[in-house]
Scaffold this motif. Structure first.
Motif, PDB file in Angstrom:
ATOM      1  N   ALA A 103       0.855  -1.177   0.000  1.00  0.00           N
ATOM      2  CA  ALA A 103       0.000   0.000   0.000  1.00  0.00           C
ATOM      3  C   ALA A 103       0.894   1.230   0.000  1.00  0.00           C
ATOM      4  O   ALA A 103       1.970   1.233   0.612  1.00  0.00           O
ATOM      5  N   VAL A 104       0.470   2.273  -0.706  1.00  0.00           N
ATOM      6  CA  VAL A 104       1.224   3.523  -0.736  1.00  0.00           C
ATOM      7  C   VAL A 104       0.473   4.554   0.091  1.00  0.00           C
ATOM      8  O   VAL A 104      -0.673   4.902  -0.221  1.00  0.00           O
ATOM      9  N   LEU A 105       1.112   5.038   1.153  1.00  0.00           N
ATOM     10  CA  LEU A 105       0.534   6.046   2.032  1.00  0.00           C
ATOM     11  C   LEU A 105       1.240   7.379   1.824  1.00  0.00           C
ATOM     12  O   LEU A 105       2.428   7.413   1.508  1.00  0.00           O
ATOM     13  N   THR A 106       0.515   8.462   2.017  1.00  0.00           N
ATOM     14  CA  THR A 106       1.117   9.794   1.932  1.00  0.00           C
ATOM     15  C   THR A 106       1.614  10.189   3.308  1.00  0.00           C
ATOM     16  O   THR A 106       0.875  10.121   4.298  1.00  0.00           O
ATOM     17  N   GLY A 107       2.880  10.598   3.365  1.00  0.00           N
ATOM     18  CA  GLY A 107       3.471  10.972   4.643  1.00  0.00           C
ATOM     19  C   GLY A 107       4.426  12.130   4.487  1.00  0.00           C
ATOM     20  O   GLY A 107       4.426  12.830   3.466  1.00  0.00           O
ATOM     21  N   PRO A 108       5.287  12.351   5.470  1.00  0.00           N
ATOM     22  CA  PRO A 108       6.244  13.459   5.407  1.00  0.00           C
ATOM     23  C   PRO A 108       7.167  13.328   4.198  1.00  0.00           C
ATOM     24  O   PRO A 108       7.548  12.231   3.797  1.00  0.00           O
ATOM     25  N   SER A 109       7.531  14.447   3.610  1.00  0.00           N
ATOM     26  CA  SER A 109       8.434  14.445   2.454  1.00  0.00           C
ATOM     27  C   SER A 109       9.835  14.016   2.872  1.00  0.00           C
ATOM     28  O   SER A 109      10.299  14.331   3.968  1.00  0.00           O
ATOM     29  N   ARG A 110      10.514  13.298   2.001  1.00  0.00           N
ATOM     30  CA  ARG A 110      11.893  12.868   2.251  1.00  0.00           C
ATOM     31  C   ARG A 110      12.619  12.774   0.924  1.00  0.00           C
ATOM     32  O   ARG A 110      11.996  12.738  -0.142  1.00  0.00           O
ATOM     33  N   THR A 111      13.936  12.703   0.989  1.00  0.00           N
ATOM     34  CA  THR A 111      14.757  12.699  -0.216  1.00  0.00           C
ATOM     35  C   THR A 111      15.663  11.473  -0.229  1.00  0.00           C
ATOM     36  O   THR A 111      16.332  11.169   0.762  1.00  0.00           O
ATOM     37  N   THR A 147      -7.413  -0.704  12.632  1.00  0.00           N
ATOM     38  CA  THR A 147      -6.227  -0.693  13.496  1.00  0.00           C
ATOM     39  C   THR A 147      -4.971  -0.404  12.688  1.00  0.00           C
ATOM     40  O   THR A 147      -4.113   0.381  13.108  1.00  0.00           O
ATOM     41  N   TRP A 148      -4.869  -1.031  11.522  1.00  0.00           N
ATOM     42  CA  TRP A 148      -3.667  -0.882  10.694  1.00  0.00           C
ATOM     43  C   TRP A 148      -3.503   0.548  10.199  1.00  0.00           C
ATOM     44  O   TRP A 148      -2.437   1.131  10.339  1.00  0.00           O
ATOM     45  N   ILE A 149      -4.535   1.124   9.618  1.00  0.00           N
ATOM     46  CA  ILE A 149      -4.408   2.439   9.002  1.00  0.00           C
ATOM     47  C   ILE A 149      -4.151   3.529  10.033  1.00  0.00           C
ATOM     48  O   ILE A 149      -3.372   4.457   9.796  1.00  0.00           O
ATOM     49  N   THR A 150      -4.791   3.450  11.189  1.00  0.00           N
ATOM     50  CA  THR A 150      -4.592   4.487  12.198  1.00  0.00           C
ATOM     51  C   THR A 150      -3.187   4.448  12.786  1.00  0.00           C
ATOM     52  O   THR A 150      -2.674   5.472  13.250  1.00  0.00           O
ATOM     53  N   SER A 151      -2.548   3.278  12.749  1.00  0.00           N
ATOM     54  CA  SER A 151      -1.184   3.177  13.281  1.00  0.00           C
ATOM     55  C   SER A 151      -0.115   3.474  12.228  1.00  0.00           C
ATOM     56  O   SER A 151       1.008   3.839  12.566  1.00  0.00           O
ATOM     57  N   ARG A 152      -0.456   3.344  10.950  1.00  0.00           N
ATOM     58  CA  ARG A 152       0.536   3.515   9.886  1.00  0.00           C
ATOM     59  C   ARG A 152       0.516   4.906   9.243  1.00  0.00           C
ATOM     60  O   ARG A 152       1.552   5.431   8.866  1.00  0.00           O
ATOM     61  N   LEU A 153      -0.667   5.487   9.102  1.00  0.00           N
ATOM     62  CA  LEU A 153      -0.766   6.762   8.409  1.00  0.00           C
ATOM     63  C   LEU A 153      -0.067   7.849   9.218  1.00  0.00           C
ATOM     64  O   LEU A 153      -0.417   8.126  10.362  1.00  0.00           O
ATOM     65  N   GLY A 154       0.944   8.459   8.614  1.00  0.00           N
ATOM     66  CA  GLY A 154       1.728   9.492   9.288  1.00  0.00           C
ATOM     67  C   GLY A 154       2.923   8.954  10.048  1.00  0.00           C
ATOM     68  O   GLY A 154       3.739   9.732  10.554  1.00  0.00           O
ATOM     69  N   SER A 155       3.071   7.624  10.127  1.00  0.00           N
ATOM     70  CA  SER A 155       4.200   7.025  10.845  1.00  0.00           C
ATOM     71  C   SER A 155       5.510   7.267  10.101  1.00  0.00           C
ATOM     72  O   SER A 155       5.559   7.265   8.873  1.00  0.00           O
TER      73      SER A 155
END
Length: 369
Positions: A103-111, A147-155
């Motif tokens: 799954a591809v989640l949107t999170g903080p930008s990184r390089t 449970t999965w999404i609330t713990s992974r999104l933004g991690s």
């Protein structure tokens, strides 16, 4: 002016006329208000705006899931069939493909960068993570998913892409409590021409490349009870598929197979077997030529290449798609002989899927695990 004044007086209102006028005005206003309310109700129930119709028809009960930004809204999209989650502003924050665990989640930008071999950089907000099970339509209504999404999104915990860069040149060494070095710069498989087994005089028996257990330097027992043992001269090395098995399997928990068994549930040993296997979803079906369109790729997809080393139409190389670099070129990372190990760079061939480079011309398909 004198002629006009009498006419105006003629139409001046009496008290009786005034009352009648006011009653009529009130009734007319009430009638207009009632008409507007009825029209408003009809518009909302029978003919909503096109955007509301689309959202309502695609939304699922998963909208009840709330994260920091508010309730999530789920929609269905095709090619390939998948579910996307949007935040209250309409921004896609997660993508789940039917039949795939990535799954591809949107999170903080990184390089991601490798200045030793390329000036290219991949700046991304995509975080690639493994679901506990392959995605299916409607899975957002499952208890495990909440449970999965609330713990992974933004991690910020390491994902597939971050793990892949644990093996490029200069990556720090990390060790388990048992003393096993599980990350740090990897080299490519040493020369496979000799070393083990019997062979005809003057012709050493070819050896397969280095797998993840060679890099780790420990024996590994697979679910089918087959145990593979590392070779000492292969320590800290992986070939292209061994690298995939190290990142997706040993580090991220995707099941692994001891052999190239298409009927098994684990990730096979060679690029050709993975490319032709049944795990995941083929987002670019395999053909005997370079695909004309690659826009359906998303970070974390496995990309397959035909190479000069293998005869016929066999797939000889495998990599992980990273996304577009800062020059808008689609870039991947893989363990390559000419580069001496895992790289997203341009030593021994550019790590791009566009242009006229060796790997671009050798691209034959892609799969989402």
């Amino acid at each position: 002016m004198k002629r006009l004044l009498p006419r105006i007086r003629r139409f001046s209102l009496t008290r009786k006329n005034t009352v009648l006028f006011l009653v009529t005005a009130v009734l007319l206003a009430a009638s207009c208000e009632l008409s507007l309310q009825l029209k408003h109700r009809t518009d909302k129930t029978d003919a909503p705006p096109a955007t509301q119709t689309s959202r309502a028809s695609q939304a699922s009960l998963g909208d009840r899931i709330r994260v920091r930004s508010g309730p999530l809204h789920f929609e269905r999209i095709g090619n390939p069939a998948r579910t996307v989650a949007r935040d209250p502003r309409g921004t896609v924050v997660a993508t789940f493909t039917d039949g795939a665990r990535t799954a591809v989640l949107t999170g903080p930008s990184r390089t991601f960068a490798e200045p030793r071999t390329t000036d290219a950089e991949v700046v991304t907000k995509s975080w690639v993570r493994l679901l506990p099970k392959p995605w299916a339509r409607g899975a957002e209504r499952s208890g495990w998913f909440r449970t999965w999404i609330t713990s992974r999104l933004g991690s910020r915990d390491p994902d597939i892409l971050a793990t892949a860069f644990d093996y490029v040149a200069g990556a720090p060494v990390r060790t388990t409590a048992a003393g096993v070095k599980y990350s740090g710069a990897a080299r490519y498989t040493p020369d496979t021409a000799g070393g083990s087994g019997r062979a005809a005089p003057g012709k050493p028996k070819p050896r397969t490349g280095s797998d993840f257990y060679d890099y780790l330097g420990i024996p590994w027992t697979f679910p089918d009870t087959v145990t593979r043992r590392p070779e000492k001269d292969r320590a800290r090395s992986v070939d292209s598929s061994g690298y995939i098995r190290l990142v997706y399997g040993y580090r991220s928990g995707f099941p692994l197979s001891s052999r190239d068994n298409a009927a098994g549930s684990g990730l096979q040993r060679t690029p050709d077997a993975i490319a032709h296997g049944r795990l995941g979803v083929p987002v670019i079906p395999l053909t005997d030529r370079r695909p004309a369109v690659i826009q359906q790729l998303q970070p974390g997809d496995l990309v397959f290449f035909r190479t000069r080393e293998l005869p016929g139409k066999r797939i000889g190389h495998i990599g992980i798609y990273l996304g577009l670099d800062t020059a808008d070129h689609p870039r991947f990372i893989s363990s390559r002989k000419n580069a001496g190990g895992p790289t997203m760079g341009d030593k021994g061939g550019t790590s791009r899927l566009d242009g006229d480079g060796y790997y671009t011309q050798g691209l034959r398909g892609a799969r989402r695990l």
